[in-house]
Motif scaffolding. Structure first.
Motif, PDB file in Angstrom:
ATOM      1  N   LEU A   1       0.828  -1.211   0.000  1.00 27.10           N
ATOM      2  CA  LEU A   1       0.000   0.000   0.000  1.00 27.10           C
ATOM      3  C   LEU A   1       0.858   1.255   0.000  1.00 27.10           C
TER       4      LEU A   1
ATOM      5  N   GLN B   1       2.222   1.812  -3.448  1.00 29.74           N
ATOM      6  CA  GLN B   1       1.191   2.351  -4.337  1.00 29.74           C
ATOM      7  C   GLN B   1       0.996   3.848  -4.110  1.00 29.74           C
ATOM      8  N   LEU B   2       1.000   4.269  -2.864  1.00 31.71           N
ATOM      9  CA  LEU B   2       0.872   5.699  -2.561  1.00 31.71           C
ATOM     10  C   LEU B   2       2.062   6.482  -3.107  1.00 31.71           C
TER      11      LEU B   2
ATOM     12  N   THR C   1      -4.809   2.705  -4.305  1.00 31.38           N
ATOM     13  CA  THR C   1      -4.436   1.654  -3.359  1.00 31.38           C
ATOM     14  C   THR C   1      -5.395   0.465  -3.419  1.00 31.38           C
TER      15      THR C   1
END
Length: 383
Positions: free
Chosen positions: A356, A359-360, A366
């Motif tokens: 996560l 992804q950020l 996310t």
């Protein structure tokens, strides 16, 4: 040596969560530096049992993160499994009374609706799963998705596989700010590390790093002990724990709470937990806690009464008041992302957390809704 380095992302913390963040970020094409004042896995990770659990998670955001993480751990096992002693052994949660079994079955029914594999095991079938369990138990629930790794090995191998630059033995003394007041790296006692983003994976010390950035994150240490037996032939097949363990994990009490947790390891020793208490960073030995661990373990597995405990170790779980980790960007300090507060579930939840965070950092959508994990969800001042 004093040096000034530049990268895309600085990860503060070389434990399992920091390693997972570094691995996922580097796999996304980012240049990563990991910094820690101690060695790799020198904090909470090195004092953990290596649990990868879905069995103790109630339906909700943490269970969703656990299921994501379990899938990622399974994939990672194909690359690093033997090196990190990954074992897809499954878990067995036992009930000592019919009332406890009824509560356990209700809990498991909710988990099944959320995607967890959970099979009720009647009393007359318990010894098919664990032949050395004590007689007279009311039943259990078997969770085949539970697994285990050796946490210090996992963190070390994941960091090495990531290709991230590692800077251990360096204390972060401040947070660097850009002209726009955004976080742009950290200052250490051996030089500055410049980056467009900083990931706070400092475990029980994450609140200190947050404070250096001028924000409040109420992470507190929750002390726990683990007893380690002499090496044994394989005798405990699964991770086995009593049903009251789930309640102890969710408790807000600062007092000592123990519930029996027993599991074997690939190397032979049996690990015995679990205790929880909030006493700050006090590392002194608690004889009552160790006695309670031994008594609980022998209640589940009577054969352990004749086995030597060769050592015990203590660790500090990073506890947040609502028992959910802080994952994601901090709007109060742009450029700072948190990946901390997982309490005793950090090993299991690390892969999903790292995924996560990557992804950020990459600007992607996310895989999970992070609303429940927002770092700014707590009041600015303690009540």
């Amino acid at each position: 040596m004093i040096e000034s380095l530049t990268c895309d992302v600085v990860v503060v913390g070389a434990g399992m969560v920091g390693a997972a963040c570094a691995w996922s970020a580097a796999r996304s094409g980012l240049d990563v530096i990991v910094v820690d004042r101690g060695p790799v896995a020198g904090g909470t990770t090195g004092a953990g049992e290596g649990n990868l659990l879905v069995s103790d998670k109630a339906p909700g955001p943490e269970l969703e993160l656990a299921l994501l993480s379990a899938r990622l751990w399974s994939e990672l096992a194909g690359e690093l499994g033997r090196a990190v002693e990954y074992e897809a052994k499954g878990g067995v949660v036992v009930a000592e009374t019919p009332e406890a079994l009824a509560g356990l079955e209700t809990f498991a029914a909710g988990q099944r609706a959320a995607g967890v594999a959970a099979e009720t095991v009647p009393a007359d079938r318990l010894h098919d799963l664990e032949p050395r369990l004590a007689p007279g138990l009311a039943g259990a629930v078997h969770y085949p998705q539970d697994a285990q790794v050796m946490p210090a090995l996992a963190a070390a191998h994941l960091l090495r596989a990531s290709g991230a630059r590692l800077r251990t033995g360096r204390t972060v003394t401040g947070v660097l700010r850009g002209p726009d007041d955004a976080v742009r790296g950290v200052r250490t006692d051996r030089g500055d590390l410049h980056a467009r983003a900083v990931v706070n994976a400092a475990g029980p010390w994450a609140g200190e790093l947050a404070a250096q950035a001028g924000v409040r994150l109420p992470v507190l240490p929750r002390r726990g002990y683990v007893l380690v037996t002499e090496p044994l032939p394989p005798r405990v097949r699964h991770k086995v724990y009593a049903a009251d363990y789930v309640g102890d994990v969710a408790s807000d009490s600062a007092a000592l709470r123990t519930s029996p947790v027993v599991e074997g390891t690939a190397a032979g020793p049996v690990l015995i937990g679990a205790s929880r208490e909030r006493v700050g960073f006090d590392r002194s030995v608690s004889v009552p806690a160790l006695r309670a661990l031994a008594a609980g373990a022998t209640r589940l597995f009577p054969f352990l009464a004749g086995v030597r405990a060769v050592r015990a170790y203590v660790g500090f779980r990073p506890y947040l008041p609502d028992h959910l980790p802080a994952i994601g960007p901090d709007p109060r300090a742009p450029g700072l992302l948190h990946a901390c507060g997982h309490e005793g579930a950090g090993i299991g939840l690390s892969t999903g957390t790292g995924h996560l965070i990557a992804q950020l950092l990459s600007g992607e959508r996310t895989a999970l809704d992070l609303t429940a994990f927002r770092p700014d969800r707590f009041p600015e001042e303690a009540p």
